[in-house]
Design a protein around this motif. Structure first.
Motif, PDB file in Angstrom:
ATOM      1  N   UNK A 120       0.826  -1.211   0.000  1.00 41.83           N
ATOM      2  CA  UNK A 120       0.000   0.000   0.000  1.00 41.83           C
ATOM      3  C   UNK A 120       0.857   1.258   0.000  1.00 41.83           C
ATOM      4  N   UNK A 121       1.971   1.232   0.741  1.00 38.51           N
ATOM      5  CA  UNK A 121       2.879   2.381   0.753  1.00 38.51           C
ATOM      6  C   UNK A 121       3.481   2.582  -0.634  1.00 38.51           C
ATOM      7  N   UNK A 122       3.846   1.470  -1.292  1.00 36.20           N
ATOM      8  CA  UNK A 122       4.388   1.550  -2.654  1.00 36.20           C
ATOM      9  C   UNK A 122       3.373   2.129  -3.630  1.00 36.20           C
ATOM     10  N   UNK A 123       2.093   1.929  -3.348  1.00 32.60           N
ATOM     11  CA  UNK A 123       1.029   2.445  -4.210  1.00 32.60           C
ATOM     12  C   UNK A 123       0.585   3.857  -3.785  1.00 32.60           C
ATOM     13  N   UNK A 124       1.441   4.504  -2.973  1.00 30.25           N
ATOM     14  CA  UNK A 124       1.261   5.901  -2.574  1.00 30.25           C
ATOM     15  C   UNK A 124       0.090   6.119  -1.602  1.00 30.25           C
TER      16      UNK A 124
ATOM     17  N   UNK B 287      -1.793   2.836   5.552  1.00 36.16           N
ATOM     18  CA  UNK B 287      -1.262   1.552   5.091  1.00 36.16           C
ATOM     19  C   UNK B 287      -0.907   0.662   6.282  1.00 36.16           C
ATOM     20  N   UNK B 288      -0.279   1.229   7.288  1.00 32.25           N
ATOM     21  CA  UNK B 288       0.108   0.464   8.475  1.00 32.25           C
ATOM     22  C   UNK B 288      -1.120   0.003   9.256  1.00 32.25           C
ATOM     23  N   UNK B 289      -2.117   0.875   9.366  1.00 36.81           N
ATOM     24  CA  UNK B 289      -3.338   0.494  10.064  1.00 36.81           C
ATOM     25  C   UNK B 289      -4.083  -0.611   9.315  1.00 36.81           C
ATOM     26  N   UNK B 290      -4.144  -0.483   7.990  1.00 37.86           N
ATOM     27  CA  UNK B 290      -4.812  -1.502   7.182  1.00 37.86           C
ATOM     28  C   UNK B 290      -4.063  -2.830   7.268  1.00 37.86           C
ATOM     29  N   UNK B 291      -2.739  -2.763   7.238  1.00 37.21           N
ATOM     30  CA  UNK B 291      -1.934  -3.971   7.378  1.00 37.21           C
ATOM     31  C   UNK B 291      -2.129  -4.627   8.729  1.00 37.21           C
TER      32      UNK B 291
ATOM     33  N   UNK C 129      13.166  -1.679   9.497  1.00 37.37           N
ATOM     34  CA  UNK C 129      13.478  -0.498   8.676  1.00 37.37           C
ATOM     35  C   UNK C 129      13.236  -0.807   7.199  1.00 37.37           C
ATOM     36  N   UNK C 130      13.495  -2.056   6.805  1.00 33.12           N
ATOM     37  CA  UNK C 130      13.213  -2.453   5.429  1.00 33.12           C
ATOM     38  C   UNK C 130      11.713  -2.470   5.164  1.00 33.12           C
ATOM     39  N   UNK C 131      10.951  -2.925   6.159  1.00 32.91           N
ATOM     40  CA  UNK C 131       9.500  -3.009   5.992  1.00 32.91           C
ATOM     41  C   UNK C 131       8.859  -1.635   5.900  1.00 32.91           C
ATOM     42  N   UNK C 132       9.372  -0.675   6.676  1.00 31.24           N
ATOM     43  CA  UNK C 132       8.744   0.646   6.758  1.00 31.24           C
ATOM     44  C   UNK C 132       9.471   1.706   5.939  1.00 31.24           C
ATOM     45  N   UNK C 133      10.712   1.411   5.494  1.00 33.69           N
ATOM     46  CA  UNK C 133      11.560   2.390   4.777  1.00 33.69           C
ATOM     47  C   UNK C 133      11.692   3.677   5.567  1.00 33.69           C
ATOM     48  N   UNK C 134      11.882   3.527   6.875  1.00 32.59           N
ATOM     49  CA  UNK C 134      11.981   4.700   7.758  1.00 32.59           C
ATOM     50  C   UNK C 134      12.780   4.329   8.994  1.00 32.59           C
ATOM     51  N   UNK C 135      13.747   5.177   9.354  1.00 34.99           N
ATOM     52  CA  UNK C 135      14.499   4.945  10.589  1.00 34.99           C
ATOM     53  C   UNK C 135      13.582   5.053  11.792  1.00 34.99           C
ATOM     54  N   UNK C 136      12.731   6.068  11.789  1.00 33.87           N
ATOM     55  CA  UNK C 136      11.849   6.301  12.924  1.00 33.87           C
ATOM     56  C   UNK C 136      10.855   5.160  13.099  1.00 33.87           C
ATOM     57  N   UNK C 137      10.147   4.824  12.028  1.00 33.36           N
ATOM     58  CA  UNK C 137       9.151   3.750  12.115  1.00 33.36           C
ATOM     59  C   UNK C 137       9.828   2.412  12.389  1.00 33.36           C
TER      60      UNK C 137
ATOM     61  N   UNK D 105      10.112   2.649  -1.199  1.00 29.90           N
ATOM     62  CA  UNK D 105       8.733   2.840  -0.764  1.00 29.90           C
ATOM     63  C   UNK D 105       8.631   3.844   0.385  1.00 29.90           C
ATOM     64  N   UNK D 106       9.741   4.477   0.742  1.00 32.86           N
ATOM     65  CA  UNK D 106       9.733   5.519   1.767  1.00 32.86           C
ATOM     66  C   UNK D 106       9.964   6.895   1.177  1.00 32.86           C
TER      67      UNK D 106
END
Length: 422
Positions: free
Chosen positions: A20-24, A30-34, A328-336, A375-376
């Protein structure tokens, strides 16, 4: 709550979030839906799934409050011109003969004092383009220098990722920041040598891409550095004198002091609003990460990862950097990535005998390895900062991953291997 979600359900939830993140789709949705899909597919009822999501999001609220407070400092640094002044001052002091080192150090320090890593890269980018044009450096080299420096600064900063990790492991923010210093030193050194090898690889900087910088109204270097210095000094009171000044107080006070010294206190409300706008997106993202963390932490996925490490013959502490890398790979974010990994695996690491600070440091360093995937937003923001095409930006991924991996390895050696055998 005793509800257990299957590993397949949790993994499917992560995959759905990534797609979902890749699809913008906005990352928080996306995280809530996942999370919702993962819980239901994993065998939990809708009511139990929602309860797990709310519980996970609730656990992240203390970090969210401190992150929102940090917006005051970030707003002052960016909107007052202090961040740009600090960057220009560092580049000038290091000199253009070591241009790539200067760019890496400038971005590292900006990030280390509380500027978001992507904002730090964007701030330094105009200076980098001007230097690259004069010195004949490629966009690949200057962007790697800035990204690597930003990654190094990020693991010793009072930024949202550090706050999230310190909260999850219940260790002082300054301790997590200090734990990142040695890995960061290795990271920025590796960045310089890798960037130097890439000096002539990739697209050259065109003259029309160089922006002229307007220094009118910019604060002096001495005034610009006051805000982060005050914040860090206040945070250091805890380890030095056992005087606890919470980041929720120290970071805004640093911003207020900086605005006062720069003679821009009348604009304080404007700076605070800007900082809040920058932090609001991160705070909302963290609520989404908390929701999916609630599902993962109550699933069999954690056990699968632990058993996998056992099967490979790896020690318990390897779970810390591995979880940071994976999330970090799953979220493409250091913070997440930091927030999810520390929330899900923090208690398990402590139960396995890993010290809180050691676990926090290794998770944090691990989260820098793959936080730049396409995807980030970081991937696209950094490409845009130097006008780089996507195909060329993709070629940079192995090099920036190597910088993050070096920091993760050094952190694991210090806080895992050495401490485990002491």
């Amino acid at each position: 709550m005793d509800v257990q979600v299957t590993a397949i359900g949790a993994l499917l939830g992560l995959i759905i979030a990534i797609v979902m993140i890749l699809r913008k789709i906005p990352p928080v949705y996306a995280l809530m839906a996942g999370a919702l899909t993962g819980g239901i597919v994993g065998g939990a009822s809708i009511v139990d799934t929602v309860d797990l999501m709310i519980g996970g999001a609730g656990g992240i609220i203390p970090a969210v409050l401190r992150i929102l407070a940090a917006g005051v400092l970030a707003g002052v640094l960016i909107e007052s011109g202090a961040a740009a002044t600090i960057a220009q001052g560092i580049v000038k002091r290091v000199g253009q003969t070591r241009a790539l080192l200067a760019l890496a150090v400038a971005t590292m320090i900006l990030t280390a004092v509380g500027v978001f890593v992507d904002v730090a890269v964007i701030t330094v980018a105009p200076i980098a383009l001007a230097i690259a044009s004069q010195a004949g450096l490629s966009k690949t080299a200057i962007l790697l220098a800035m990204i690597g420096g930003g990654k190094a600064g990020n693991i010793m900063s009072p930024n949202p990722n550090t706050i999230a990790v310190s909260e999850a492991f219940n260790v002082p923010l300054t301790s997590v920041m200090a734990a990142g210093i040695i890995p960061a030193a290795f990271g920025v050194t590796a960045t310089y040598f890798i960037a130097k090898r890439l000096s002539n690889k990739g697209t050259a900087v065109k003259l029309e891409e160089v922006e002229s910088t307007n220094a009118e109204g910019a604060p002096s270097f001495a005034a610009a550095i006051v805000a982060p210095l005050v914040a860090i000094i206040l945070l250091m009171l805890r380890p030095l004198f056992d005087i606890v000044v919470d980041p929720m107080i120290a970071l805004p006070l640093g911003g207020l002091a900086g605005a006062l010294v720069m003679g821009k206190f009348k604009k304080m409300n404007q700076y605070a609003i800007s900082g809040l706008n920058k932090m609001a997106g991160v705070a909302i993202l963290l609520i989404g990460t908390g929701a999916i963390a609630g599902i993962i932490s109550n699933s069999g996925l954690r056990d699968v990862l632990i058993n996998g490490l056992d099967g490979l013959g790896l020690p318990a502490y390897a779970l810390a950097p591995a979880s940071g890398i994976f999330m970090s790979a799953a979220t493409a974010s250091t913070t997440a990535g930091s927030a999810v990994a520390s929330s899900v695996f923090g208690a398990t690491l402590l139960e396995l005998g890993v010290a809180g600070l050691a676990g926090a440091a290794m998770v944090h360093a691990g989260a820098t390895v793959l936080d730049h995937l396409p995807h980030g937003s970081f991937f696209h923001a950094t490409a845009g900062s130097v006008g780089m095409q996507i195909n060329e930006r993709l070629k940079l991924i192995p090099y920036e991953s190597l910088v993050g991996l070096i920091m993760a390895i050094v952190s694991t050696l210090i806080f895992g291997v050495f401490q485990w055998f002491l």
